[in-house]
Design a protein around this motif. Structure first.
Motif, PDB file in Angstrom:
ATOM      1  N   PHE A   9       0.810  -1.204   0.000  1.00 22.43           N
ATOM      2  CA  PHE A   9       0.000   0.000   0.000  1.00 22.43           C
ATOM      3  C   PHE A   9       0.846   1.257   0.000  1.00 22.43           C
ATOM      4  CE2 PHE A   9       0.410  -0.904   4.543  1.00 22.43           C
ATOM      5  CZ  PHE A   9       0.702   0.325   5.083  1.00 22.43           C
ATOM      6  N   ARG A  10       2.124   1.173   0.384  1.00 24.59           N
ATOM      7  CA  ARG A  10       3.011   2.323   0.314  1.00 24.59           C
ATOM      8  C   ARG A  10       3.678   2.405  -1.058  1.00 24.59           C
ATOM      9  NH1 ARG A  10       7.057   2.390   5.138  1.00 24.59           N
ATOM     10  NH2 ARG A  10       7.722   4.241   3.989  1.00 24.59           N
ATOM     11  N   ARG A  11       3.921   1.250  -1.675  1.00 23.69           N
ATOM     12  CA  ARG A  11       4.571   1.254  -2.980  1.00 23.69           C
ATOM     13  C   ARG A  11       3.659   1.835  -4.062  1.00 23.69           C
ATOM     14  NH1 ARG A  11       6.038  -4.102  -1.780  1.00 23.69           N
ATOM     15  NH2 ARG A  11       4.717  -4.887  -3.451  1.00 23.69           N
ATOM     16  N   ARG A  12       2.351   1.540  -3.978  1.00 21.78           N
ATOM     17  CA  ARG A  12       1.433   1.965  -5.030  1.00 21.78           C
ATOM     18  C   ARG A  12       0.249   2.695  -4.409  1.00 21.78           C
ATOM     19  NH1 ARG A  12       2.095  -3.385  -6.703  1.00 21.78           N
ATOM     20  NH2 ARG A  12      -0.093  -3.819  -6.277  1.00 21.78           N
ATOM     21  N   LYS A  13       0.512   3.786  -3.751  1.00 19.78           N
ATOM     22  CA  LYS A  13      -0.534   4.506  -3.043  1.00 19.78           C
ATOM     23  C   LYS A  13      -1.665   4.936  -3.969  1.00 19.78           C
ATOM     24  CE  LYS A  13      -1.205   8.405   0.093  1.00 19.78           C
ATOM     25  NZ  LYS A  13      -0.544   9.523   0.806  1.00 19.78           N
ATOM     26  N   ALA A  14      -1.338   5.363  -5.175  1.00 20.54           N
ATOM     27  CA  ALA A  14      -2.367   5.833  -6.102  1.00 20.54           C
ATOM     28  C   ALA A  14      -3.303   4.703  -6.526  1.00 20.54           C
ATOM     29  CB  ALA A  14      -1.724   6.460  -7.333  1.00 20.54           C
ATOM     30  N   ASP A  15      -2.809   3.469  -6.482  1.00 21.30           N
ATOM     31  CA  ASP A  15      -3.615   2.328  -6.908  1.00 21.30           C
ATOM     32  C   ASP A  15      -4.458   1.745  -5.784  1.00 21.30           C
ATOM     33  OD1 ASP A  15      -2.465   2.551  -9.377  1.00 21.30           O
ATOM     34  OD2 ASP A  15      -0.913   1.057  -8.980  1.00 21.30           O
ATOM     35  N   ARG A  16      -4.291   2.257  -4.581  1.00 23.00           N
ATOM     36  CA  ARG A  16      -4.894   1.623  -3.422  1.00 23.00           C
ATOM     37  C   ARG A  16      -6.414   1.448  -3.545  1.00 23.00           C
ATOM     38  NH1 ARG A  16      -3.606   4.433   2.153  1.00 23.00           N
ATOM     39  NH2 ARG A  16      -1.548   4.423   1.187  1.00 23.00           N
ATOM     40  N   PRO A  17      -7.206   2.487  -3.879  1.00 23.28           N
ATOM     41  CA  PRO A  17      -8.660   2.276  -3.958  1.00 23.28           C
ATOM     42  C   PRO A  17      -9.059   1.216  -4.980  1.00 23.28           C
ATOM     43  CG  PRO A  17      -8.138   4.607  -3.909  1.00 23.28           C
ATOM     44  CD  PRO A  17      -6.834   3.887  -4.109  1.00 23.28           C
ATOM     45  N   ALA A  18      -8.407   1.224  -6.151  1.00 22.30           N
ATOM     46  CA  ALA A  18      -8.750   0.246  -7.184  1.00 22.30           C
ATOM     47  C   ALA A  18      -8.421  -1.165  -6.731  1.00 22.30           C
ATOM     48  CB  ALA A  18      -8.015   0.571  -8.482  1.00 22.30           C
ATOM     49  N   GLU A  19      -7.311  -1.335  -6.016  1.00 22.97           N
ATOM     50  CA  GLU A  19      -6.937  -2.659  -5.518  1.00 22.97           C
ATOM     51  C   GLU A  19      -7.930  -3.143  -4.469  1.00 22.97           C
ATOM     52  OE1 GLU A  19      -2.980  -1.948  -4.200  1.00 22.97           O
ATOM     53  OE2 GLU A  19      -2.100  -2.334  -6.170  1.00 22.97           O
ATOM     54  N   ILE A  20      -8.411  -2.228  -3.638  1.00 20.83           N
ATOM     55  CA  ILE A  20      -9.416  -2.591  -2.632  1.00 20.83           C
ATOM     56  C   ILE A  20     -10.716  -3.031  -3.313  1.00 20.83           C
ATOM     57  CG2 ILE A  20     -10.857  -1.701  -0.754  1.00 20.83           C
ATOM     58  CD1 ILE A  20      -8.484   0.146  -0.013  1.00 20.83           C
ATOM     59  N   VAL A  21     -11.114  -2.300  -4.343  1.00 20.37           N
ATOM     60  CA  VAL A  21     -12.348  -2.630  -5.053  1.00 20.37           C
ATOM     61  C   VAL A  21     -12.233  -3.993  -5.731  1.00 20.37           C
ATOM     62  CG1 VAL A  21     -13.782  -1.979  -7.036  1.00 20.37           C
ATOM     63  CG2 VAL A  21     -13.109  -0.254  -5.365  1.00 20.37           C
TER      64      VAL A  21
END
Length: 213
Positions: A9-21
């Motif tokens: 979650f620190r490496r790809r902070k911008a991707d976090r919401p999409a990964e959660i979804v």
């Protein structure tokens, strides 16, 4: 460059919401809504539960995001394809079957659909979102296409919305069959051939002159 040991979650902070979804989509399809745990969704997304709560306060919010971000764009694209097709409707239905088959093959839509059907009484908001964002879009697009074909003199008289349901129903049943009965040993239906045979059969009753040779 981030260290391999840096949390996801620190490496790809911008991707976090999409990964959660995406993680929520998988968990909902596998476990259902009531049994889905935010802890497991967070774990599959590679984030802490606290990080998940920064974006989604409840499972209901996550379900809305799953529908809006993953499934609804495909449905809107399918409706746009239907609306932009000038005819004949026989070609359009073949394209619709192909797009529908690809969607349910690429994403666990069937598992989520089964979840909505099974849990709609206890969670009616799920059914409302599913209907408004997906079912109504698909049936509305098909009904509009049928009405346009009727105006061209291509399709027999009849309620376009009923025709739309007749077009979609066998495909939906095949998906629910796959999610419900195949896991306990039933033989699956191969959706593209099923759709092709269904369309060929349906056109014999739908078209004014019958399908082209």
């Amino acid at each position: 460059m981030p260290s391999p040991s840096t949390p996801k979650f620190r490496r790809r902070k911008a991707d976090r919401p999409a990964e959660i979804v995406q993680a929520a989509l998988a968990v909902f399809a596998e476990k259902g809504f009531a049994a889905a745990k935010l802890d497991e969704i967070a774990r599959r997304a590679g984030v802490s539960k606290g990080a998940l709560y920064l974006y989604f306060a409840t499972k209901e919010e996550l379900f809305h995001a799953v529908v809006e971000q993953v499934i609804a764009p495909n449905m809107r694209a399918m409706r746009a394809m239907v609306a932009g097709h000038p005819g004949p409707i026989s070609d359009l239905l073949g394209m619709f079957v192909a797009r529908f088959s690809a969607l349910v093959a690429d994403q666990p839509v069937g598992g989520v659909a089964k979840m909505v059907i099974g849990e709609a009484r206890n969670f009616p908001e799920l059914a409302r979102v599913w209907h408004d964002e997906l079912v109504a879009q698909a049936l509305g697009g098909l009904a509009e296409a049928v009405a346009a074909a009727q105006a061209r003199g291509e399709v027999r008289a009849g309620d376009p919305r009923v025709y739309a349901l007749q077009i979609a129903a066998p495909l939906i049943v095949a998906v629910i069959w796959r999610e419900t009965f195949v896991p306990v040993g039933a033989e699956p239906f191969d959706l593209p051939p099923l759709g092709h045979q269904h369309v060929a059969t349906l056109l014999n009753g739908l078209l004014v002159e019958g399908p082209a040779a």
